[in-house]
Enzyme design. Structure first.
Site, mmCIF file in Angstrom:
data_model
loop_
_atom_site.group_PDB
_atom_site.id
_atom_site.type_symbol
_atom_site.label_atom_id
_atom_site.label_comp_id
_atom_site.label_asym_id
_atom_site.label_seq_id
_atom_site.Cartn_x
_atom_site.Cartn_y
_atom_site.Cartn_z
ATOM 1 C CG PHE A 1 -25.479 8.153 -16.952
ATOM 2 C CD1 PHE A 1 -26.593 7.598 -16.325
ATOM 3 C CD2 PHE A 1 -24.274 7.479 -16.876
ATOM 4 C CE1 PHE A 1 -26.498 6.396 -15.629
ATOM 5 C CE2 PHE A 1 -24.171 6.272 -16.179
ATOM 6 C CZ PHE A 1 -25.287 5.737 -15.564
ATOM 7 C CE1 TYR B 1 -9.298 10.655 -10.671
ATOM 8 C CE2 TYR B 1 -10.591 11.601 -12.464
ATOM 9 C CZ TYR B 1 -9.508 10.862 -12.031
ATOM 10 O OH TYR B 1 -8.635 10.320 -12.948
ATOM 11 C CG ASP C 1 -20.752 12.734 -16.541
ATOM 12 O OD1 ASP C 1 -19.586 12.485 -16.197
ATOM 13 O OD2 ASP C 1 -21.582 11.853 -16.834
ATOM 14 C CG ASN D 1 -7.500 6.045 -1.566
ATOM 15 O OD1 ASN D 1 -7.016 5.866 -0.454
ATOM 16 N ND2 ASN D 1 -8.608 5.458 -1.970
ATOM 17 C CG ASP E 1 -2.066 0.836 1.086
ATOM 18 O OD1 ASP E 1 -3.129 0.281 0.782
ATOM 19 O OD2 ASP E 1 -1.931 2.072 1.227
#
Ligand code: UDP
Length: 325
Positions: free
Chosen positions: A206, A141, A281, A92, A51
Protein backbone atom coordinates in the site's frame (compact mmCIF):
# COMPACT_ATOMS: atom_id res chain seq x y z
CA UNK A 1 -2.88 -10.84 41.45
CA UNK A 2 -6.28 -11.87 40.06
CA UNK A 3 -6.75 -10.06 36.76
CA UNK A 4 -9.73 -9.62 34.45
CA UNK A 5 -8.56 -9.52 30.82
CA UNK A 6 -11.11 -8.02 28.44
CA UNK A 7 -10.38 -9.24 24.92
CA UNK A 8 -8.41 -12.13 26.39
CA UNK A 9 -9.45 -14.43 23.52
CA UNK A 10 -7.89 -12.10 20.95
CA UNK A 11 -4.50 -12.17 19.30
CA UNK A 12 -2.63 -10.08 21.86
CA UNK A 13 -4.98 -10.80 24.76
CA UNK A 14 -4.45 -14.55 24.57
CA UNK A 15 -0.67 -14.09 24.87
CA UNK A 16 -1.12 -11.62 27.75
CA UNK A 17 -3.14 -14.31 29.55
CA UNK A 18 -0.34 -16.85 28.94
CA UNK A 19 2.26 -14.48 30.36
CA UNK A 20 0.09 -13.59 33.38
CA UNK A 21 -0.28 -17.27 34.23
CA UNK A 22 3.42 -17.87 33.69
CA UNK A 23 4.20 -15.14 36.22
CA UNK A 24 1.91 -16.66 38.84
CA UNK A 25 -1.15 -14.43 38.38
CA UNK A 26 -4.71 -15.70 37.93
CA UNK A 27 -6.66 -14.66 34.84
CA UNK A 28 -10.36 -14.29 34.09
CA UNK A 29 -11.02 -13.70 30.40
CA UNK A 30 -14.00 -11.52 29.46
CA UNK A 31 -14.63 -11.66 25.72
CA UNK A 32 -17.70 -11.66 23.45
CA UNK A 33 -15.82 -13.76 20.83
CA UNK A 34 -16.78 -11.30 18.09
CA UNK A 35 -13.15 -11.43 16.95
CA UNK A 36 -11.46 -13.70 19.46
CA UNK A 37 -11.30 -17.49 19.61
CA UNK A 38 -12.28 -19.68 22.56
CA UNK A 39 -9.44 -22.03 21.56
CA UNK A 40 -6.91 -19.22 22.11
CA UNK A 41 -7.74 -18.97 25.82
CA UNK A 42 -5.29 -20.77 28.07
CA UNK A 43 -7.11 -23.70 29.74
CA UNK A 44 -6.02 -22.50 33.21
CA UNK A 45 -7.92 -19.23 32.80
CA UNK A 46 -11.57 -18.73 33.74
CA UNK A 47 -13.61 -17.70 30.69
CA UNK A 48 -16.72 -15.54 30.76
CA UNK A 49 -18.37 -14.93 27.40
CA UNK A 50 -19.91 -11.50 27.62
CA UNK A 51 -20.16 -8.07 26.17
CA UNK A 52 -18.63 -4.97 27.71
CA UNK A 53 -21.94 -3.17 27.29
CA UNK A 54 -23.46 -5.59 29.80
CA UNK A 55 -22.67 -3.65 32.94
CA UNK A 56 -24.62 -5.98 35.19
CA UNK A 57 -22.61 -8.99 34.07
CA UNK A 58 -19.35 -7.08 34.32
CA UNK A 59 -20.12 -5.95 37.86
CA UNK A 60 -21.07 -9.46 38.88
CA UNK A 61 -17.89 -10.98 37.42
CA UNK A 62 -15.65 -8.34 39.01
CA UNK A 63 -17.24 -8.93 42.42
CA UNK A 64 -17.68 -12.72 42.33
CA UNK A 65 -14.23 -13.40 40.94
CA UNK A 66 -12.66 -10.96 43.41
CA UNK A 67 -10.79 -9.20 40.65
CA UNK A 68 -7.90 -6.97 41.75
CA UNK A 69 -6.93 -5.40 38.42
CA UNK A 70 -8.24 -5.17 34.87
CA UNK A 71 -6.25 -5.38 31.64
CA UNK A 72 -8.55 -3.80 29.07
CA UNK A 73 -7.72 -5.01 25.57
CA UNK A 74 -11.13 -5.57 23.97
CA UNK A 75 -11.41 -3.09 21.12
CA UNK A 76 -11.97 -2.52 17.45
CA UNK A 77 -8.57 -1.81 15.94
CA UNK A 78 -8.60 -1.40 12.16
CA UNK A 79 -7.59 2.05 10.96
CA UNK A 80 -9.28 1.76 7.55
CA UNK A 81 -12.56 0.47 9.00
CA UNK A 82 -12.54 3.27 11.58
CA UNK A 83 -12.40 5.90 8.84
CA UNK A 84 -15.45 4.36 7.14
CA UNK A 85 -17.44 3.50 10.28
CA UNK A 86 -16.33 5.79 13.11
CA UNK A 87 -19.44 5.03 15.18
CA UNK A 88 -18.20 1.47 15.74
CA UNK A 89 -14.97 2.82 17.20
CA UNK A 90 -16.56 5.31 19.54
CA UNK A 91 -19.12 2.74 20.68
CA UNK A 92 -16.73 -0.21 21.11
CA UNK A 93 -13.66 1.65 22.32
CA UNK A 94 -15.06 4.61 24.22
CA UNK A 95 -18.62 3.88 25.36
CA UNK A 96 -17.84 0.26 26.29
CA UNK A 97 -14.71 1.45 28.10
CA UNK A 98 -16.73 3.92 30.17
CA UNK A 99 -19.16 1.13 31.08
CA UNK A 100 -16.21 -0.97 32.25
CA UNK A 101 -14.93 1.90 34.39
CA UNK A 102 -18.40 2.29 35.93
CA UNK A 103 -18.43 -1.39 36.89
CA UNK A 104 -14.90 -1.10 38.29
CA UNK A 105 -15.83 1.87 40.48
CA UNK A 106 -18.96 0.11 41.68
CA UNK A 107 -16.95 -2.90 42.81
CA UNK A 108 -13.92 -0.98 44.10
CA UNK A 109 -11.49 -2.30 41.47
CA UNK A 110 -9.11 0.61 40.95
CA UNK A 111 -6.27 -0.78 38.86
CA UNK A 112 -6.33 -0.74 35.08
CA UNK A 113 -3.85 -1.52 32.31
CA UNK A 114 -5.17 -0.08 29.07
CA UNK A 115 -4.20 -1.15 25.54
CA UNK A 116 -3.65 2.09 23.73
CA UNK A 117 -1.94 2.72 20.43
CA UNK A 118 0.70 4.66 18.53
CA UNK A 119 -2.24 5.99 16.50
CA UNK A 120 -2.79 8.58 19.27
CA UNK A 121 0.23 10.42 17.84
CA UNK A 122 -1.03 10.63 14.27
CA UNK A 123 1.85 11.24 11.86
CA UNK A 124 4.62 12.83 13.94
CA UNK A 125 7.71 14.16 12.24
CA UNK A 126 10.22 13.44 14.98
CA UNK A 127 11.38 9.83 15.37
CA UNK A 128 11.60 7.90 17.59
CA UNK A 129 8.31 8.92 19.22
CA UNK A 130 8.44 9.70 22.93
CA UNK A 131 5.40 9.78 25.20
CA UNK A 132 5.39 13.58 25.25
CA UNK A 133 5.08 13.88 21.44
CA UNK A 134 2.04 15.86 20.27
CA UNK A 135 -1.23 13.92 20.32
CA UNK A 136 -2.91 14.33 16.96
CA UNK A 137 -4.71 11.20 15.73
CA UNK A 138 -5.42 11.06 12.00
CA UNK A 139 -8.23 8.48 12.21
CA UNK A 140 -11.21 7.60 14.45
CA UNK A 141 -9.39 4.54 15.82
CA UNK A 142 -6.62 6.69 17.31
CA UNK A 143 -9.14 9.32 18.37
CA UNK A 144 -11.27 6.79 20.27
CA UNK A 145 -8.23 5.44 22.15
CA UNK A 146 -7.00 8.93 22.96
CA UNK A 147 -10.44 9.98 24.21
CA UNK A 148 -10.43 7.03 26.63
CA UNK A 149 -6.87 7.81 27.77
CA UNK A 150 -7.91 11.40 28.44
CA UNK A 151 -10.86 10.50 30.61
CA UNK A 152 -8.72 8.08 32.61
CA UNK A 153 -6.81 11.05 33.96
CA UNK A 154 -10.00 12.42 35.54
CA UNK A 155 -10.98 9.05 37.02
CA UNK A 156 -7.54 8.92 38.58
CA UNK A 157 -7.87 12.41 40.01
CA UNK A 158 -11.42 11.99 41.33
CA UNK A 159 -11.53 8.30 42.28
CA UNK A 160 -7.85 7.29 42.60
CA UNK A 161 -8.37 4.78 39.78
CA UNK A 162 -4.75 4.09 38.78
CA UNK A 163 -3.99 3.20 35.19
CA UNK A 164 -1.11 2.37 32.91
CA UNK A 165 -1.77 3.17 29.30
CA UNK A 166 0.40 1.15 26.90
CA UNK A 167 0.70 2.70 23.47
CA UNK A 168 1.41 -0.25 21.20
CA UNK A 169 3.26 0.06 17.95
CA UNK A 170 2.94 -2.92 15.53
CA UNK A 171 2.28 -6.20 17.36
CA UNK A 172 3.57 -9.21 15.42
CA UNK A 173 4.78 -12.78 15.84
CA UNK A 174 3.30 -15.64 17.85
CA UNK A 175 3.82 -17.68 21.00
CA UNK A 176 3.95 -21.44 20.70
CA UNK A 177 0.19 -21.79 21.30
CA UNK A 178 -1.27 -18.46 20.23
CA UNK A 179 -1.03 -16.61 16.94
CA UNK A 180 -2.76 -14.17 14.66
CA UNK A 181 -6.07 -15.34 13.16
CA UNK A 182 -8.20 -12.47 11.90
CA UNK A 183 -11.01 -12.63 9.35
CA UNK A 184 -10.44 -10.81 7.15
CA UNK A 185 -6.69 -10.50 7.72
CA UNK A 186 -5.43 -6.97 7.15
CA UNK A 187 -2.01 -6.97 8.84
CA UNK A 188 1.19 -7.03 6.89
CA UNK A 189 3.11 -9.99 8.33
CA UNK A 190 0.25 -12.54 8.26
CA UNK A 191 -0.68 -11.37 4.76
CA UNK A 192 2.89 -11.82 3.59
CA UNK A 193 2.94 -15.31 5.13
CA UNK A 194 -0.32 -16.23 3.40
CA UNK A 195 1.52 -15.69 0.11
CA UNK A 196 4.53 -17.69 1.33
CA UNK A 197 2.12 -20.52 2.20
CA UNK A 198 0.52 -20.42 -1.25
CA UNK A 199 -2.87 -19.21 0.06
CA UNK A 200 -2.71 -15.90 -1.79
CA UNK A 201 -0.98 -15.11 -5.05
CA UNK A 202 0.57 -11.82 -3.98
CA UNK A 203 0.59 -9.25 -1.20
CA UNK A 204 -0.47 -5.67 -1.84
CA UNK A 205 2.08 -2.99 -1.03
CA UNK A 206 0.00 0.00 0.00
CA UNK A 207 1.98 2.96 -1.29
CA UNK A 208 5.46 2.96 -2.78
CA UNK A 209 6.03 6.71 -2.90
CA UNK A 210 6.23 7.59 0.79
CA UNK A 211 9.13 9.80 1.93
CA UNK A 212 11.16 6.79 3.15
CA UNK A 213 14.37 5.29 1.68
CA UNK A 214 12.55 2.63 -0.41
CA UNK A 215 9.22 4.48 -0.65
CA UNK A 216 7.25 2.01 1.53
CA UNK A 217 5.95 2.66 5.06
CA UNK A 218 8.18 1.97 8.05
CA UNK A 219 6.82 0.39 11.24
CA UNK A 220 8.24 -0.73 14.58
CA UNK A 221 7.20 -4.41 14.77
CA UNK A 222 7.13 -5.73 18.33
CA UNK A 223 6.93 -9.40 19.27
CA UNK A 224 3.65 -10.18 20.98
CA UNK A 225 5.46 -11.93 23.88
CA UNK A 226 7.54 -8.81 24.65
CA UNK A 227 4.33 -6.80 24.44
CA UNK A 228 2.57 -9.20 26.82
CA UNK A 229 5.48 -9.08 29.30
CA UNK A 230 5.08 -5.31 29.51
CA UNK A 231 1.48 -5.76 30.70
CA UNK A 232 2.61 -7.99 33.53
CA UNK A 233 5.23 -5.42 34.56
CA UNK A 234 2.69 -2.61 34.30
CA UNK A 235 0.53 -4.27 36.99
CA UNK A 236 3.22 -3.46 39.54
CA UNK A 237 3.06 0.28 38.88
CA UNK A 238 -0.61 0.46 39.80
CA UNK A 239 -0.04 0.47 43.56
CA UNK A 240 1.78 3.74 43.24
CA UNK A 241 0.74 5.90 40.30
CA UNK A 242 -0.64 6.17 36.78
CA UNK A 243 1.69 6.13 33.77
CA UNK A 244 1.76 6.14 29.97
CA UNK A 245 4.34 4.06 28.08
CA UNK A 246 5.20 3.45 24.45
CA UNK A 247 5.81 -0.15 23.44
CA UNK A 248 8.11 -0.74 20.51
CA UNK A 249 11.81 -1.40 19.96
CA UNK A 250 13.05 1.96 18.71
CA UNK A 251 13.78 0.66 15.22
CA UNK A 252 11.67 0.15 12.16
CA UNK A 253 11.40 -1.89 8.97
CA UNK A 254 9.79 -0.91 5.70
CA UNK A 255 7.08 -2.98 4.02
CA UNK A 256 9.63 -4.00 1.36
CA UNK A 257 12.11 -5.08 4.06
CA UNK A 258 9.46 -7.19 5.80
CA UNK A 259 8.63 -8.95 2.52
CA UNK A 260 12.32 -9.62 1.85
CA UNK A 261 12.91 -10.93 5.38
CA UNK A 262 9.86 -13.22 5.03
CA UNK A 263 11.31 -14.62 1.80
CA UNK A 264 14.51 -15.46 3.66
CA UNK A 265 12.79 -16.92 6.72
CA UNK A 266 10.32 -19.08 4.78
CA UNK A 267 12.59 -19.91 1.84
CA UNK A 268 9.61 -19.20 -0.43
CA UNK A 269 9.12 -16.57 -3.12
CA UNK A 270 6.59 -13.89 -2.14
CA UNK A 271 5.10 -11.83 -4.98
CA UNK A 272 4.06 -8.25 -4.37
CA UNK A 273 1.68 -5.93 -6.19
CA UNK A 274 1.84 -2.14 -5.94
CA UNK A 275 -1.44 -0.74 -4.57
CA UNK A 276 -2.65 2.76 -3.65
CA UNK A 277 -1.89 4.18 -0.23
CA UNK A 278 -4.23 3.06 2.54
CA UNK A 279 -6.24 5.88 4.14
CA UNK A 280 -4.83 7.10 7.44
CA UNK A 281 -1.39 5.38 7.16
CA UNK A 282 1.49 7.60 8.40
CA UNK A 283 4.82 7.07 6.55
CA UNK A 284 6.93 6.18 9.60
CA UNK A 285 6.08 5.06 13.15
CA UNK A 286 8.97 4.19 15.46
CA UNK A 287 8.66 4.13 19.25
CA UNK A 288 11.08 5.32 21.83
CA UNK A 289 10.85 2.55 24.45
CA UNK A 290 13.28 4.36 26.80
CA UNK A 291 10.68 5.26 29.42
CA UNK A 292 9.34 1.74 30.04
CA UNK A 293 12.85 0.28 29.96
CA UNK A 294 14.06 2.82 32.50
CA UNK A 295 11.01 2.79 34.82
CA UNK A 296 10.00 -0.86 34.73
CA UNK A 297 13.14 -2.60 33.53
CA UNK A 298 11.26 -3.89 30.48
CA UNK A 299 13.80 -6.04 28.68
CA UNK A 300 12.57 -7.24 25.29
CA UNK A 301 13.91 -10.66 24.32
CA UNK A 302 12.46 -11.17 20.83
CA UNK A 303 13.32 -7.99 18.96
CA UNK A 304 14.92 -9.49 15.85
CA UNK A 305 12.60 -9.24 12.84
CA UNK A 306 13.65 -12.67 11.55
CA UNK A 307 12.67 -14.21 14.93
CA UNK A 308 9.34 -12.40 14.86
CA UNK A 309 8.51 -13.60 11.36
CA UNK A 310 9.81 -17.12 12.10
CA UNK A 311 7.53 -17.40 15.15
CA UNK A 312 4.51 -16.29 13.08
CA UNK A 313 5.48 -18.72 10.30
CA UNK A 314 5.75 -21.65 12.75
CA UNK A 315 2.29 -20.84 14.11
CA UNK A 316 0.75 -20.52 10.66
CA UNK A 317 2.26 -23.81 9.57
CA UNK A 318 0.99 -25.55 12.69
CA UNK A 319 -2.47 -23.90 12.24
CA UNK A 320 -3.04 -23.63 8.48
CA UNK A 321 -6.71 -22.80 9.10
CA UNK A 322 -6.11 -20.64 12.14
CA UNK A 323 -7.91 -21.76 15.29
CA UNK A 324 -10.45 -23.72 13.26
CA UNK A 325 -9.84 -27.43 13.57
N1 UDP B 1 0.51 -3.10 4.51
C1 UDP B 1 0.69 -3.48 3.17
N2 UDP B 1 0.02 -4.58 2.70
C2 UDP B 1 -0.82 -5.32 3.48
C3 UDP B 1 -0.99 -4.93 4.84
C4 UDP B 1 -0.32 -3.84 5.31
O1 UDP B 1 1.43 -2.83 2.44
O2 UDP B 1 -1.41 -6.30 2.99
C5 UDP B 1 1.26 -1.96 5.05
C6 UDP B 1 0.36 -0.88 5.66
O3 UDP B 1 -0.03 0.06 4.68
C7 UDP B 1 1.30 -0.29 6.71
C8 UDP B 1 2.16 -1.47 7.16
O4 UDP B 1 2.06 -2.44 6.11
O5 UDP B 1 2.15 0.66 6.13
C9 UDP B 1 1.69 -2.10 8.45
O6 UDP B 1 0.30 -2.32 8.36
P1 UDP B 1 -0.51 -3.20 9.38
O7 UDP B 1 -1.91 -3.27 8.88
O8 UDP B 1 0.19 -4.50 9.59
O9 UDP B 1 -0.43 -2.40 10.76
P2 UDP B 1 -0.84 -0.89 11.13
O10 UDP B 1 0.40 -0.08 10.87
O11 UDP B 1 -2.01 -0.49 10.30
O12 UDP B 1 -1.16 -0.98 12.58
Amino acid sequence: MKVLVTGGAGYIGSVVVEQLLKHGHAAVVFDNLSKGHAAAIAPEAVFVQGDLCDRELLTRVLAEQQIEAVIHMAASSLVGESVKQPHLYFENNLVAGVTLLGAMLETGVKKLVFSSTAAVYGAPETMPITEDAPLAPTNPYGESKLAFERLLRWYDEAYSLRYVSLRYFNAAGASERCGEDHAPETHLIPNVLRVAAGKDEYVNVFGENYPTPDGTCIRDYIHVIDLADAHVLALHVLDKRSEIYNLGYGSGYSVAEVVEMARQVTGNWISTEAAPRRAGDPPVLIASPDKIMRDLGWNPRHSELDQIIASAWRWHQAHPNGYEK
